[in-house]
Write an enzyme that holds these catalytic residues in place. Structure first.
Site, mmCIF file in Angstrom:
data_model
loop_
_atom_site.group_PDB
_atom_site.id
_atom_site.type_symbol
_atom_site.label_atom_id
_atom_site.label_comp_id
_atom_site.label_asym_id
_atom_site.label_seq_id
_atom_site.Cartn_x
_atom_site.Cartn_y
_atom_site.Cartn_z
ATOM 1 N N TYR A 86 -2.678 17.576 -54.719
ATOM 2 C CA TYR A 86 -4.131 16.428 -54.574
ATOM 3 C C TYR A 86 -3.669 15.193 -53.638
ATOM 4 O O TYR A 86 -4.341 14.892 -52.844
ATOM 5 C CB TYR A 86 -4.241 15.906 -55.937
ATOM 6 C CG TYR A 86 -5.453 15.147 -56.190
ATOM 7 C CD1 TYR A 86 -6.645 15.827 -55.769
ATOM 8 C CD2 TYR A 86 -5.328 13.925 -56.413
ATOM 9 C CE1 TYR A 86 -7.762 14.793 -55.906
ATOM 10 C CE2 TYR A 86 -6.397 12.974 -56.740
ATOM 11 C CZ TYR A 86 -7.766 13.524 -56.518
ATOM 12 O OH TYR A 86 -9.007 12.753 -56.673
ATOM 13 N N LYS A 97 -7.251 23.142 -50.131
ATOM 14 C CA LYS A 97 -8.029 23.543 -49.238
ATOM 15 C C LYS A 97 -9.233 22.519 -49.026
ATOM 16 O O LYS A 97 -9.770 22.413 -47.826
ATOM 17 C CB LYS A 97 -8.584 24.862 -49.453
ATOM 18 C CG LYS A 97 -7.585 25.936 -49.099
ATOM 19 C CD LYS A 97 -7.854 27.312 -49.629
ATOM 20 C CE LYS A 97 -9.090 27.949 -48.722
ATOM 21 N NZ LYS A 97 -9.216 29.219 -49.313
ATOM 22 N N GLY A 119 -17.362 17.571 -39.629
ATOM 23 C CA GLY A 119 -17.891 18.449 -38.652
ATOM 24 C C GLY A 119 -19.639 18.475 -38.707
ATOM 25 O O GLY A 119 -20.431 18.347 -37.679
ATOM 26 N N LYS A 137 -5.552 14.553 -49.956
ATOM 27 C CA LYS A 137 -6.271 13.149 -49.806
ATOM 28 C C LYS A 137 -5.948 12.352 -48.625
ATOM 29 O O LYS A 137 -6.382 11.669 -48.034
ATOM 30 C CB LYS A 137 -6.255 12.598 -51.066
ATOM 31 C CG LYS A 137 -7.429 13.036 -52.178
ATOM 32 C CD LYS A 137 -8.911 13.219 -51.909
ATOM 33 C CE LYS A 137 -9.539 13.669 -53.023
ATOM 34 N NZ LYS A 137 -11.133 13.759 -52.579
ATOM 35 N N ASP A 172 -19.072 26.566 -51.569
ATOM 36 C CA ASP A 172 -17.579 26.136 -51.251
ATOM 37 C C ASP A 172 -17.413 25.490 -50.138
ATOM 38 O O ASP A 172 -17.348 26.260 -49.108
ATOM 39 C CB ASP A 172 -16.692 27.281 -51.491
ATOM 40 C CG ASP A 172 -15.236 26.830 -51.694
ATOM 41 O OD1 ASP A 172 -14.790 25.501 -51.170
ATOM 42 O OD2 ASP A 172 -14.300 27.669 -51.863
ATOM 43 N N ASP A 220 -21.944 22.251 -54.054
ATOM 44 C CA ASP A 220 -21.001 22.240 -55.245
ATOM 45 C C ASP A 220 -20.559 23.949 -55.358
ATOM 46 O O ASP A 220 -21.519 24.825 -55.497
ATOM 47 C CB ASP A 220 -21.312 21.790 -56.320
ATOM 48 C CG ASP A 220 -20.014 21.244 -57.135
ATOM 49 O OD1 ASP A 220 -19.460 21.861 -57.907
ATOM 50 O OD2 ASP A 220 -20.038 19.858 -57.622
#
Ligand code: UDP
Length: 311
Positions: A145, A91, A102, A149, A56, A31
């Site tokens: 947002y 981001k 990944g 998403k 991050d 977080d």
């Protein structure tokens, strides 16, 4: 299992971490704490099965050792929060999802994406089934947002189809409970904060817009079942008890014993605020045998007790 939870110090991520720990698994919580908080995870800090990494996830993610599942929950999620952090929101939905995918690929782990009812935008189909493609304004204030998403869902499906990664997508509808930030600006903490201070509840617009509110424990149960399933298409998780914001304010006042009534604040309604929202949860019932069990009044009592104790 050893699971990585991005957004692990957030409202939902921290409840998810507790559930995994309770079931005997190990948790690595990542977080950056822009909207999450260490107080949500401080009770796990001495637990050897729990690890916190301040990071991050929009930057490359390093996690040593084996990982069985990556659950990507990092993102601002309240409208005032994502209006305050529009670029970090874009981001983490785009780069953060790419990095989390990944990591899952590199570790051979299963991946679960926290998506949202917001991908349906201001819906023209009601209730919203998973087959509905939505009605989103990409350049509206909520676009940061919603589109992040939507992109996150697209890249998740691409990893599934191209790399054969085992992926799950949950579309989370309005969820509430302990560990929401009292000042996050969403309707549940706003109303409860106002109620425990004995103030009138601020209903935006005329209060005719609708939502369905699920208690966080019901959501976590659905997430658990989804991760364990073999289902890679999106699944709505939410309650189907649809109420207007005016009715919701009346319920909060009743459950909390607040006698200060309602204050209508027309100007505070954010442009693009969906007028209606209700999930069709047939798929969750059929695929996961999942249904919410905690009534709104009961969930509110628990949440109000938490906010009274912590504020
Ligand atoms: N809302 C309200 N009063 C408040 C905060 C929000 O009436 O103090 C309304 C808001 O306009 C929206 C609904 O409550 O129609 C749910 O808002 P929230 O910010 O919780 O999340 P959303 O469901 O819009 O993502």
């Amino acid at each position: 299992m050893r699971v990585v939870i991005t957004g692990g110090a957030g409202f939902i991520g921290s409840h998810l971490a507790d559930r995994f720990l309770a079931e005997g698994h190990r948790v690595v919580a990542l977080d950056n704490l822009i909207t999450g908080s260490l107080t949500n995870i401080e009770h796990n800090m001495g637990n050897t099965q729990f690890e916190f990494i301040h990071h991050d996830v929009s930057n490359f993610i390093h996690v040593k050792g084996d990982v069985d599942a990556v659950l990507h929950f990092a993102s601002p999620a309240s409208p005032p929060d994502y209006l305050m952090y529009p670029i970090p929101t874009l981001k983490v939905g785009a780069l953060g999802t790419h990095n989390a995918l990944g990591l899952a690929c590199a570790k051979g782990a299963r991946f679960l994406l926290a998506s949202t009812s917001e991908i349906y935008g201001n819906p023209l189909e009601h209730p919203q089934k998973e087959t509905y493609a939505g009605n989103v304004d990409p350049i509206g204030p909520r676009g940061v947002y919603d589109e992040a998403k939507r992109y996150a869902e697209a890249i998740t499906m691409a990893y599934h189809r191209y790399h054969g990664l085992e992926t799950r997508i949950v579309r989370i509808f309005n969820t509430y409970g302990p560990r929401m930030r009292l000042d996050d600006g969403r309707v549940v903490p706003n109303f409860i904060g106002q109620a425990i201070r004995g103030e009138p509840l601020t209903v935006y617009g005329n209060g005719e817009q609708t939502r369905c509110f699920q208690y966080v424990d019901d959501l976590v149960e659905g997430l658990f079942r989804l991760l364990a399933s073999d289902y890679s298409d999106p699944v709505n998780i939410g309650t189907t008890r649809e109420i207007t914001m005016k009715e919701f304010a009346e319920i909060v006042n009743k459950v909390s014993g607040n006698e200060a009534g309602i204050l209508y604040k027309d100007g505070l309604r954010i442009e693009g605020d969906p007028q209606t929202r209700r999930p069709d949860t047939t798929r969750a019932k059929e695929v996961l045998d999942w249904e919410p069990v905690i009534e709104l009044e009961e969930g509110l009592r628990r949440t109000i007790a938490y906010f009274r104790k912590t504020n």
